[in-house]
Motif scaffolding. Structure first.
Motif, PDB file in Angstrom:
ATOM      1  N   ALA A   1     -28.351  57.935  26.818  1.00  0.00           N
ATOM      2  CA  ALA A   1     -27.459  56.845  26.258  1.00  0.00           C
ATOM      3  C   ALA A   1     -26.402  57.642  25.428  1.00  0.00           C
ATOM      4  O   ALA A   1     -26.626  58.825  25.080  1.00  0.00           O
ATOM      5  N   ALA A   2     -25.339  57.003  25.068  1.00  0.00           N
ATOM      6  CA  ALA A   2     -24.119  57.648  24.500  1.00  0.00           C
ATOM      7  C   ALA A   2     -24.691  58.128  22.998  1.00  0.00           C
ATOM      8  O   ALA A   2     -23.844  58.696  22.582  1.00  0.00           O
ATOM      9  N   ILE A   3     -25.732  57.299  22.353  1.00  0.00           N
ATOM     10  CA  ILE A   3     -26.106  57.678  21.263  1.00  0.00           C
ATOM     11  C   ILE A   3     -27.506  58.074  21.387  1.00  0.00           C
ATOM     12  O   ILE A   3     -28.439  57.417  22.428  1.00  0.00           O
ATOM     13  N   PRO A   4     -28.201  58.738  20.425  1.00  0.00           N
ATOM     14  CA  PRO A   4     -29.687  59.179  20.672  1.00  0.00           C
ATOM     15  C   PRO A   4     -30.633  58.401  20.261  1.00  0.00           C
ATOM     16  O   PRO A   4     -31.173  58.441  19.199  1.00  0.00           O
ATOM     17  N   LEU A   5     -30.633  57.185  21.012  1.00  0.00           N
ATOM     18  CA  LEU A   5     -31.685  55.907  20.640  1.00  0.00           C
ATOM     19  C   LEU A   5     -32.435  55.569  22.247  1.00  0.00           C
ATOM     20  O   LEU A   5     -31.713  55.680  22.877  1.00  0.00           O
ATOM     21  N   PRO A   6     -33.490  55.280  21.891  1.00  0.00           N
ATOM     22  CA  PRO A   6     -34.350  54.670  23.091  1.00  0.00           C
ATOM     23  C   PRO A   6     -33.650  53.461  23.551  1.00  0.00           C
ATOM     24  O   PRO A   6     -33.066  52.721  22.780  1.00  0.00           O
ATOM     25  N   GLY A   7     -33.952  53.105  25.002  1.00  0.00           N
ATOM     26  CA  GLY A   7     -33.929  52.023  25.350  1.00  0.00           C
ATOM     27  C   GLY A   7     -33.028  51.994  26.570  1.00  0.00           C
ATOM     28  O   GLY A   7     -32.160  52.848  26.821  1.00  0.00           O
TER      29      GLY A   7
ATOM     30  N   GLY B   1     -31.712  51.902  15.484  1.00  0.00           N
ATOM     31  CA  GLY B   1     -30.720  52.547  14.734  1.00  0.00           C
ATOM     32  C   GLY B   1     -31.133  52.591  13.236  1.00  0.00           C
ATOM     33  O   GLY B   1     -30.963  53.372  12.418  1.00  0.00           O
ATOM     34  N   VAL B   2     -31.284  51.137  12.711  1.00  0.00           N
ATOM     35  CA  VAL B   2     -31.632  51.017  11.387  1.00  0.00           C
ATOM     36  C   VAL B   2     -32.864  51.599  11.204  1.00  0.00           C
ATOM     37  O   VAL B   2     -32.960  52.433  10.103  1.00  0.00           O
ATOM     38  N   MET B   3     -33.934  51.536  11.922  1.00  0.00           N
ATOM     39  CA  MET B   3     -34.878  52.325  11.516  1.00  0.00           C
ATOM     40  C   MET B   3     -35.109  53.786  11.577  1.00  0.00           C
ATOM     41  O   MET B   3     -35.816  54.305  10.595  1.00  0.00           O
ATOM     42  N   LYS B   4     -34.149  54.171  12.226  1.00  0.00           N
ATOM     43  CA  LYS B   4     -34.079  55.728  12.319  1.00  0.00           C
ATOM     44  C   LYS B   4     -33.518  56.191  10.930  1.00  0.00           C
ATOM     45  O   LYS B   4     -33.605  57.208  10.365  1.00  0.00           O
ATOM     46  N   HIS B   5     -32.600  55.187  10.035  1.00  0.00           N
ATOM     47  CA  HIS B   5     -32.296  55.688   8.914  1.00  0.00           C
ATOM     48  C   HIS B   5     -32.999  54.470   7.715  1.00  0.00           C
ATOM     49  O   HIS B   5     -32.290  54.053   6.870  1.00  0.00           O
TER      50      HIS B   5
END
Length: 288
Positions: A46-52, A214-218
């Motif tokens: 992904a373009a951002i470091p998040l799963p899915g 993303g929210v839960m990462k922060h």
């Protein structure tokens, strides 16, 4: 479980993860066939470091009782978007009941370590932020809607949902973000005006604070605000309720709030919770 959208066909853009994934799952619960678009086809790419991934979302849609179909698409490329719509036209005999415009851009700075809501003002933000939100967000919504509308008009029914946010109505959530979300709201209202004679509805939908990856990462940043947060699927249940409502044309052109629709239609979040409306939470002195 009731599946009021059995036989219905939906397209959810930007659904590898986050709100888009939740919308796809909510439509899947209701029995819809859901085309899931996005750029991520393999974990870690992904373009951002998040799963899915789009395939992961599509598989979950099917597991929940719908039919998930993953289609890789970068909605910044009009021809890729056109190809998705043409595939739906061919495979579903011209049927498209629901389009959910969720894809967005300009969030990279939340995840790449450079910034996290620390800028002193819009003059400190890169100009590319504006460009990403308007090209990968606002313009992508417009193009997907313009290409999907003829399928809905031909059937005399359909629903277009722009996923937006209360930043459109506030002055303290970033100039580019607020302007882009306000554009999405205005777009839905104007589309509703032109589509009304054809029996097609268009609305703008606000979630509250959503427990995305993303929210839960922060999570530590959001703190107490998470007590009134929503799962991504909650937003999907709001879309599904709208799509199943035979009187949805009465809401066409409106800005709607997921938590308020939950009270109206009688659905809850996945944990049985009934989150407060983002407007109510803000008026009470706390963030949504």
């Amino acid at each position: 479980m009731s599946r009021p959208l059995t036989g219905a066909v939906a397209l959810v853009t930007g659904a590898s993860r986050g709100v888009g994934k939740g919308v796809a799952l909510g439509l899947g619960e209701a029995g819809a066939t859901v085309y899931v678009t996005g750029r991520t086809v393999a974990e870690g790419e992904a373009a951002i470091p998040l799963p899915g991934t789009i395939d992961g979302t599509a598989d979950e849609v099917t597991r929940l009782g719908g039919r998930g179909i993953a289609v890789r698409c970068d909605h910044r490329d009009d021809e890729q978007t056109r190809a998705v719509i043409e595939r739906i036209r061919a495979e579903q005999h011209g049927r498209l009941d629901v389009l959910v415009n969720n894809v967005w851009g300009g969030y990279e700075h939340f995840h790449d370590g450079t910034e996290f809501w620390t800028e002193a003002g819009f003059w400190a933000a890169p100009f590319s932020r504006w460009d990403k939100m308007f090209s990968a967000g606002v313009r992508a919504h417009y193009v997907a809607s313009a290409l999907s509308a003829p399928l809905m008009i031909a059937r005399g029914s359909g629903l277009i949902v722009n996923i937006s946010f209360i930043a459109a109505e506030k002055d303290d959530m970033g100039v580019a973000y607020g302007a882009a979300k306000a554009a999405c709201d205005r777009m839905a209202r104007a589309m509703a005006h032109e589509l009304r004679p054809h029996g097609v509805a268009a609305v703008s939908l606000y979630p509250g604070l959503v427990r995305t990856e993303g929210v839960m990462k922060h999570a530590s940043f959001f703190g107490e605000q998470l007590k009134n947060s929503e799962s991504p699927t909650f937003i999907g249940r709001a879309v599904a309720a709208l799509a199943a409502d035979p009187g949805v044309m009465q809401k066409s052109g409106a800005v709607l709030i997921a938590a308020e629709l939950a009270r109206e239609y009688g659905f809850t979040d996945v944990d049985g919770a009934q989150p407060r409306s983002i407007r109510e939470a803000d008026a009470g002195g706390s963030a949504p």
